[in-house]
Motif scaffolding. Structure first.
Motif, PDB file in Angstrom:
ATOM      1  N   TYR A 121      -7.681  -0.815   0.217  1.00  0.00           N
ATOM      2  CA  TYR A 121      -6.830  -1.660   0.743  1.00  0.00           C
ATOM      3  C   TYR A 121      -5.725  -0.689   1.198  1.00  0.00           C
ATOM      4  O   TYR A 121      -5.435  -1.329   1.834  1.00  0.00           O
ATOM      5  CB  TYR A 121      -6.683  -1.812  -0.432  1.00  0.00           C
ATOM      6  CG  TYR A 121      -5.637  -3.151  -0.383  1.00  0.00           C
ATOM      7  CD1 TYR A 121      -5.502  -4.284   0.527  1.00  0.00           C
ATOM      8  CD2 TYR A 121      -4.297  -3.413  -1.184  1.00  0.00           C
ATOM      9  CE1 TYR A 121      -5.011  -5.600   0.196  1.00  0.00           C
ATOM     10  CE2 TYR A 121      -2.885  -3.963  -1.413  1.00  0.00           C
ATOM     11  CZ  TYR A 121      -3.427  -5.549   0.275  1.00  0.00           C
ATOM     12  OH  TYR A 121      -2.621  -5.977  -0.218  1.00  0.00           O
ATOM     13  N   LEU A 122      -4.914  -0.002   0.560  1.00  0.00           N
ATOM     14  CA  LEU A 122      -3.851   1.084   0.721  1.00  0.00           C
ATOM     15  C   LEU A 122      -4.191   1.036   2.434  1.00  0.00           C
ATOM     16  O   LEU A 122      -3.175   1.557   3.315  1.00  0.00           O
ATOM     17  CB  LEU A 122      -3.190   1.650   0.286  1.00  0.00           C
ATOM     18  CG  LEU A 122      -2.564   0.478  -1.401  1.00  0.00           C
ATOM     19  CD1 LEU A 122      -1.863   1.881  -2.300  1.00  0.00           C
ATOM     20  CD2 LEU A 122      -1.409  -0.056  -0.932  1.00  0.00           C
ATOM     21  N   ALA A 123      -4.871   2.262   2.621  1.00  0.00           N
ATOM     22  CA  ALA A 123      -5.610   3.365   3.534  1.00  0.00           C
ATOM     23  C   ALA A 123      -5.304   1.887   4.732  1.00  0.00           C
ATOM     24  O   ALA A 123      -5.188   2.553   5.322  1.00  0.00           O
ATOM     25  CB  ALA A 123      -6.915   3.456   3.617  1.00  0.00           C
ATOM     26  N   ALA A 124      -6.346   0.485   4.766  1.00  0.00           N
ATOM     27  CA  ALA A 124      -6.294  -0.049   5.712  1.00  0.00           C
ATOM     28  C   ALA A 124      -4.732  -0.882   6.372  1.00  0.00           C
ATOM     29  O   ALA A 124      -4.685  -0.787   7.177  1.00  0.00           O
ATOM     30  CB  ALA A 124      -6.790  -1.498   5.077  1.00  0.00           C
ATOM     31  N   LYS A 125      -3.960  -0.920   5.069  1.00  0.00           N
ATOM     32  CA  LYS A 125      -2.709  -1.657   5.666  1.00  0.00           C
ATOM     33  C   LYS A 125      -1.685  -0.088   6.613  1.00  0.00           C
ATOM     34  O   LYS A 125      -1.500  -0.857   6.910  1.00  0.00           O
ATOM     35  CB  LYS A 125      -2.065  -2.472   4.466  1.00  0.00           C
ATOM     36  CG  LYS A 125      -2.465  -3.048   3.583  1.00  0.00           C
ATOM     37  CD  LYS A 125      -1.306  -2.962   2.551  1.00  0.00           C
ATOM     38  CE  LYS A 125       0.173  -3.974   2.955  1.00  0.00           C
ATOM     39  NZ  LYS A 125       0.931  -4.120   1.860  1.00  0.00           N
ATOM     40  N   ARG A 126      -2.048   0.827   5.954  1.00  0.00           N
ATOM     41  CA  ARG A 126      -1.423   2.994   6.539  1.00  0.00           C
ATOM     42  C   ARG A 126      -1.653   2.459   8.238  1.00  0.00           C
ATOM     43  O   ARG A 126      -0.954   2.711   9.016  1.00  0.00           O
ATOM     44  CB  ARG A 126      -1.376   3.648   6.262  1.00  0.00           C
ATOM     45  CG  ARG A 126      -1.095   3.703   3.926  1.00  0.00           C
ATOM     46  CD  ARG A 126      -1.037   4.723   4.076  1.00  0.00           C
ATOM     47  NE  ARG A 126      -0.694   5.218   2.534  1.00  0.00           N
ATOM     48  CZ  ARG A 126      -1.268   5.155   1.839  1.00  0.00           C
ATOM     49  NH1 ARG A 126      -2.464   4.793   2.013  1.00  0.00           N
ATOM     50  NH2 ARG A 126      -0.644   4.945   0.133  1.00  0.00           N
ATOM     51  N   VAL A 127      -3.271   1.993   8.252  1.00  0.00           N
ATOM     52  CA  VAL A 127      -3.545   2.219   9.535  1.00  0.00           C
ATOM     53  C   VAL A 127      -3.331   0.529  10.929  1.00  0.00           C
ATOM     54  O   VAL A 127      -3.294   0.899  11.698  1.00  0.00           O
ATOM     55  CB  VAL A 127      -5.225   1.766   9.665  1.00  0.00           C
ATOM     56  CG1 VAL A 127      -5.620   2.020  10.549  1.00  0.00           C
ATOM     57  CG2 VAL A 127      -5.755   3.262   8.716  1.00  0.00           C
ATOM     58  N   LYS A 128      -3.262  -0.383  10.314  1.00  0.00           N
ATOM     59  CA  LYS A 128      -3.030  -1.405  11.000  1.00  0.00           C
ATOM     60  C   LYS A 128      -0.948  -1.334  11.287  1.00  0.00           C
ATOM     61  O   LYS A 128      -0.934  -1.120  12.224  1.00  0.00           O
ATOM     62  CB  LYS A 128      -2.474  -2.515   9.525  1.00  0.00           C
ATOM     63  CG  LYS A 128      -3.995  -3.238  10.113  1.00  0.00           C
ATOM     64  CD  LYS A 128      -3.478  -4.236   9.137  1.00  0.00           C
ATOM     65  CE  LYS A 128      -5.753  -4.803   8.515  1.00  0.00           C
ATOM     66  NZ  LYS A 128      -5.256  -6.515   8.126  1.00  0.00           N
ATOM     67  N   LYS A 129      -0.614  -0.170  10.364  1.00  0.00           N
ATOM     68  CA  LYS A 129       0.695  -0.228  10.890  1.00  0.00           C
ATOM     69  C   LYS A 129       0.984   1.000  11.769  1.00  0.00           C
ATOM     70  O   LYS A 129       1.655   1.120  12.170  1.00  0.00           O
ATOM     71  CB  LYS A 129       1.680   0.670   9.361  1.00  0.00           C
ATOM     72  CG  LYS A 129       3.435   0.800   9.424  1.00  0.00           C
ATOM     73  CD  LYS A 129       3.375   1.432   8.141  1.00  0.00           C
ATOM     74  CE  LYS A 129       5.252   1.228   8.592  1.00  0.00           C
ATOM     75  NZ  LYS A 129       6.121   1.580   7.063  1.00  0.00           N
ATOM     76  N   GLU A 130       0.090   2.036  11.067  1.00  0.00           N
ATOM     77  CA  GLU A 130       0.347   3.101  12.640  1.00  0.00           C
ATOM     78  C   GLU A 130       0.216   2.829  14.288  1.00  0.00           C
ATOM     79  O   GLU A 130      -0.002   2.916  14.775  1.00  0.00           O
ATOM     80  CB  GLU A 130      -0.904   3.646  12.684  1.00  0.00           C
ATOM     81  CG  GLU A 130      -0.840   5.426  13.058  1.00  0.00           C
ATOM     82  CD  GLU A 130       0.258   6.175  13.020  1.00  0.00           C
ATOM     83  OE1 GLU A 130       0.749   6.980  14.200  1.00  0.00           O
ATOM     84  OE2 GLU A 130       0.816   5.990  11.742  1.00  0.00           O
TER      85      GLU A 130
END
Length: 426
Positions: free
Chosen positions: A335-344
């Protein structure tokens, strides 16, 4: 005057509508349509008594459309074809036709398919109403031809406005002499939980059933009408959200007893079991992830089992899955990885795909170095060759996925550490 108060009090004009400021207020989507004299096909999604039917009636009236209300509970394909025929005749006379389909989620896929042609051609303006998430209950082609408009539960302030209007109407049309103190009206507004119909129906019941010697309704006079009903469960009201929140947080906390209690309570109250199943499927990825990869399959299997068995037998599968999800090791790393990808992606945009991982199906693309430098990881592992770089330039040191030490993710973490160690050596 024999009609229920909620029906008699329906607004007759756009300015009489109460609530829904996010779509009806200045700059709101529906207000903009109304001011432009336009009426596209829309699906109104909101809880009971929030104004879906009233809004459709007002919008259709204000554009001078021929208004045809249907309920998907009782209507069929024949009704749709009959109205579509009338709509084609209306179009020849330059007149619009609105089909208001209440409970549109009750139509099956084949029935919804019948609407596609008339809506696509502009013969019919479809105004649908649903209390269920259209993403799950309305077919995608119909969604693409309509705008989904979300209606919110009315606030207590909105309900109070309607209660005062209703009380005035009862005095004027029905000769009601009873008055209601502000505290009692506020109690009714809170009890309604955003449902104007519930509030007005209860007001009418209360004031028309007071003893002859009662001239003022106080909170004390309300008690017999409210007793035993405070636990009423509204599938789209506050208790719906409170209880599903308690269910999710119980599983997240690793408490199977609490998870079973809240799931059981929702099911007994009439909640859609498939809604609970969908939330468990999401939970399996969001809160467990790769700490226990089989959790996702467990949740999906529970949903499928319920679809096969139905109630009450299928509810046992949901209970089994809830216990498993509660006791399984937890990780929100995905879940946190998906948020980091969206931010990137927001920060760096669409960086070019590295040449070594581009597709090269033609000789021209190969001449342009598409795929150059690609090494099959299976062969590289055998020969000890360098690791394949798959991220764009500038992102090769980014680690979006950061596994925990819980469950299977401990193994994943160890493998990633080995890979990163080898990458540094290369």
């Amino acid at each position: 005057m024999l009609a229920p108060l909620a029906h008699r009090l329906r607004p007759r004009s756009f300015d009489e509508l109460v609530g829904q400021e996010h779509i009806l207020g200045p700059g709101g989507l529906v207000r903009r349509f109304h001011e432009a004299g336009q009426l596209p096909s829309m699906i109104f999604w909101g809880g009971p008594g929030c104004g879906k039917t009233t809004l459709a009636m007002v919008l259709a009236r204000d554009v001078g459309a021929d208004f045809h209300p249907l309920s998907a509970v009782t209507a069929g394909v024949g009704d749709i074809k009959k109205i579509s025929k009338q709509a084609r005749e209306n179009r020849e006379m330059s007149r619009k036709t609105v089909l208001f389909l209440d409970e549109i989620h009750r139509f099956n896929r084949a029935q919804q398919d019948i609407l596609l042609g008339p809506v696509e051609e502009g013969v019919l303006i479809l105004l649908g109403a649903t209390t269920e998430n259209p993403s799950f209950s309305v077919i995608t082609p119909l969604l693409s031809r309509s705008r989904v408009v979300v209606l919110k539960p009315l606030t207590e302030e909105h309900i109070l406005v309607l209660l005062n209007r209703g009380l005035a109407l009862l005095r004027e049309d029905d000769g009601v002499q009873v008055s209601v103190v502000d505290e009692a009206l506020s109690l009714l507004a809170a009890y309604a939980q955003g449902d104007a119909r519930r509030a007005l129906n209860l007001l009418e019941t209360v004031v028309t059933n007071m003893p002859p010697d009662t001239s003022v309704v106080t909170p004390a006079e309300l008690e017999p009408f409210l007793e035993g009903r405070w636990l009423a469960y509204d599938k789209s009201g506050e208790e719906h959200y409170n209880q599903i929140s308690a269910f999710i947080k119980s599983m997240r906390a690793g408490d199977p007893d609490a998870a079973l209690y809240w799931l059981g309570r929702m099911l007994e109250s009439g909640e859609d079991p498939l809604y609970c199943a969908r939330r468990m499927i999401r939970f399996a990825s969001e809160d467990i992830g790769n700490a226990s990869p089989q959790a996702l399959q467990m949740a999906i299997n529970a949903r499928q089992a319920y679809e096969v068995l139905g109630s009450p037998e299928g509810e046992m599968s949901l209970m089994q899955a809830a216990v498993y999800l509660a006791v399984a090791p937890k990780s929100d790393a995905v879940y946190l990885a998906a948020k980091r990808v969206k931010k990137e992606l927001k920060q760096t945009g669409h960086l070019p795909v590295p040449m070594q991982v581009r597709n090269a199906p033609t000789s021209l693309m190969k001449k342009l170095d598409y795929g150059r430098g690609y090494v099959n990881p299976h062969r590289a592992a055998e020969t000890g060759g360098p690791l394949l770089e798959c991220l764009p330039e500038g992102l090769r040191e980014r680690h979006f996925y950061r596994p925990t030490r819980n469950g299977f993710e401990e193994t994943i973490s160890r493998r990633l550490q080995e890979r990163r160690g080898k990458k540094k050596k290369d």
